[in-house]
Design a protein around this motif. Sequence first.
Motif, mmCIF file in Angstrom:
data_model
loop_
_atom_site.group_PDB
_atom_site.id
_atom_site.type_symbol
_atom_site.label_atom_id
_atom_site.label_comp_id
_atom_site.label_asym_id
_atom_site.label_seq_id
_atom_site.Cartn_x
_atom_site.Cartn_y
_atom_site.Cartn_z
ATOM 1 N N ALA A 101 0.838 -1.208 0.000
ATOM 2 C CA ALA A 101 0.000 0.000 0.000
ATOM 3 C C ALA A 101 0.866 1.249 0.000
ATOM 4 N N ASN A 102 2.129 1.083 0.414
ATOM 5 C CA ASN A 102 3.060 2.206 0.368
ATOM 6 C C ASN A 102 3.380 2.667 -1.041
ATOM 7 N N LEU A 103 3.052 1.858 -2.028
ATOM 8 C CA LEU A 103 3.215 2.311 -3.415
ATOM 9 C C LEU A 103 2.375 3.566 -3.644
ATOM 10 N N GLU A 104 1.282 3.674 -2.893
ATOM 11 C CA GLU A 104 0.477 4.897 -2.936
ATOM 12 C C GLU A 104 0.806 5.806 -1.761
ATOM 13 N N GLY A 105 1.092 5.226 -0.624
ATOM 14 C CA GLY A 105 1.312 6.000 0.604
ATOM 15 C C GLY A 105 2.584 6.827 0.561
ATOM 16 N N SER A 106 3.576 6.358 -0.208
ATOM 17 C CA SER A 106 4.828 7.107 -0.307
ATOM 18 C C SER A 106 5.250 7.208 -1.771
ATOM 19 N N VAL A 150 3.614 12.090 1.328
ATOM 20 C CA VAL A 150 2.695 11.627 2.375
ATOM 21 C C VAL A 150 1.384 11.236 1.708
ATOM 22 N N LEU A 151 0.570 10.489 2.453
ATOM 23 C CA LEU A 151 -0.745 10.147 1.944
ATOM 24 C C LEU A 151 -1.605 11.394 2.067
ATOM 25 N N ALA A 152 -1.870 12.048 0.919
ATOM 26 C CA ALA A 152 -2.525 13.352 1.012
ATOM 27 C C ALA A 152 -3.871 13.363 0.295
ATOM 28 N N GLY A 153 -4.403 12.163 0.005
ATOM 29 C CA GLY A 153 -5.731 12.078 -0.615
ATOM 30 C C GLY A 153 -5.816 12.888 -1.892
ATOM 31 N N GLY A 154 -4.749 12.845 -2.711
ATOM 32 C CA GLY A 154 -4.767 13.547 -4.001
ATOM 33 C C GLY A 154 -4.475 15.037 -3.879
ATOM 34 N N LYS A 155 -4.252 15.517 -2.649
ATOM 35 C CA LYS A 155 -4.053 16.968 -2.480
ATOM 36 C C LYS A 155 -2.597 17.323 -2.207
ATOM 37 N N GLY A 156 -1.691 16.367 -2.358
ATOM 38 C CA GLY A 156 -0.293 16.632 -2.033
ATOM 39 C C GLY A 156 0.562 17.012 -3.223
ATOM 40 N N VAL A 157 -0.081 17.263 -4.369
ATOM 41 C CA VAL A 157 0.695 17.543 -5.582
ATOM 42 C C VAL A 157 0.393 18.957 -6.077
ATOM 43 N N THR A 158 1.449 19.718 -6.361
ATOM 44 C CA THR A 158 1.275 21.049 -6.949
ATOM 45 C C THR A 158 1.943 21.031 -8.315
ATOM 46 N N VAL A 159 1.199 21.436 -9.332
ATOM 47 C CA VAL A 159 1.783 21.597 -10.668
ATOM 48 C C VAL A 159 1.617 23.076 -10.998
ATOM 49 N N THR A 160 2.738 23.792 -11.157
ATOM 50 C CA THR A 160 2.632 25.243 -11.342
ATOM 51 C C THR A 160 3.767 25.800 -12.204
#
Length: 425
Positions: A101-106, A150-160
């Motif tokens: 599950a860490n494949l997604e968690g990290s 971190v496991l951020a529920g899809g909110k941990g990524v910034t594209v800018t």
Amino acid sequence: MGSLMDILIIGSGGREHALAIGLSDSKSVKNIHVAPGNVGTSIIAQNHDIDISNSEEILSLSSGLGIDLVIVGPEAPLVEGLADCLNSSEIPCFGPISKWANLEGSKKYAKEVMEKLDIPTANYVELFEVSENHAILDKYKPPWVIKRDVLAGGKGVTVTSSKEMATSSINNAIEIDGSVLVEEFMEGEEASILVIMDESDYVCLPPSQDHKRLKDNDEGPNTGGMGAYAPAPVVTSSILRRVEEEIVQPMHSYLKNQEFPYRGCLYVGIMIDIDGAPRVVEFNVRFGDPETQVTIPLISSDIGELFFSAATGNLSKVDVNFHSYSSATVVLASNNYPSRPIIGDIISGNNVSIEEGEIRAFVHYAGTAINADGDYVSSGGRVLSATGIAPTLKEAVEASYQIINNIQLKDSQHRSDIAFRAFER
Ligand code: AMP
Ligand code: GLY
């Protein structure tokens, strides 16, 4: 699997409603339980209001109900070790153990596995010091892709493309998490491949495409997903072959040879470049939401048997077939989603479905509740989605919009261009 099964689904979104609907058509299923479930699942299954972050609570519910198979919707319980806990009590679990599950968690762990297996993905660096900021922003061209590990529920990524925003995202992440990943930006078109996997085999479900931005033309902030369709024609059969050969097969060979092999759905998010080369954007260790709503209805085989087989290492013994239909789903989101959704408003026009020849459309519920007066009310960011299934994509999209356009929810938001990339081709 000898007799009919009692199944427990974990989760409360549109994805879990779609899984429950699919399983309610399965000849191998007797009873469906969902924890905690939602308004939609309460109609076709029994909901259980328990704390799904507590594996022991899920284990005790499963034992008490005599559950034959647990299917885990969201990633967090898997990262926390739900599958490990169920495995130790010999309750079959569709969903991997915490290590996988860490494949997604990290994101870092996923990158390390891909590096080891030579799987194509974006180059990246990990930063620990704010002072490294300038060097790295010079090394990669804009737009910059900054990912919290971190496991951020899809909110941990910034594209800018804003250097100022990139700098502050990097600094914030380092301050909160101690490190951050900065990735090379990949040009191209995204798609999702849901792969059912155990040690004996893997099966790629029809490729789909999510719409992650809030607004039409892929503008506005990233969301959990505003709509999806399948099959996505961008994934031609030759691209799918490359995805299998370059991504899925190496992952499967690696994961099947472990003491506790991967059992569940591996969600492979890919970017396809102009030459048709696929690269991994992300792995998720579960079904996608809203991809599930458009993928499950395309499976013509018994999905209870399919999931049970994968959860017990017997996937190679089942034949998996698909309908030659297309499907589309349009998400209705609350006002102010995704930042701070406004909830508690009355929904009407939602009790509608379509059945016209081979065209079907209906509602998948997510953040919807029923208030004391018996009214449907919004209770989350993504409130529901309308899903159409039809011989052609155009008919599927039209049927979804026929339902969504009939639903009233104050200041709600939905995209009006779901599947636009397929129609542009
Ligand atoms: P992720 O959670 O890693 O899937 O990232 C969320 C979204 O950000 C993806 O669905 C993409 O739209 C975008 N994204 C992430 N990584 C990249 C990348 N390296 N290049 C381009 N877009 C990306
Ligand atoms: N729809 C994207 C996800 O489920 O992560």
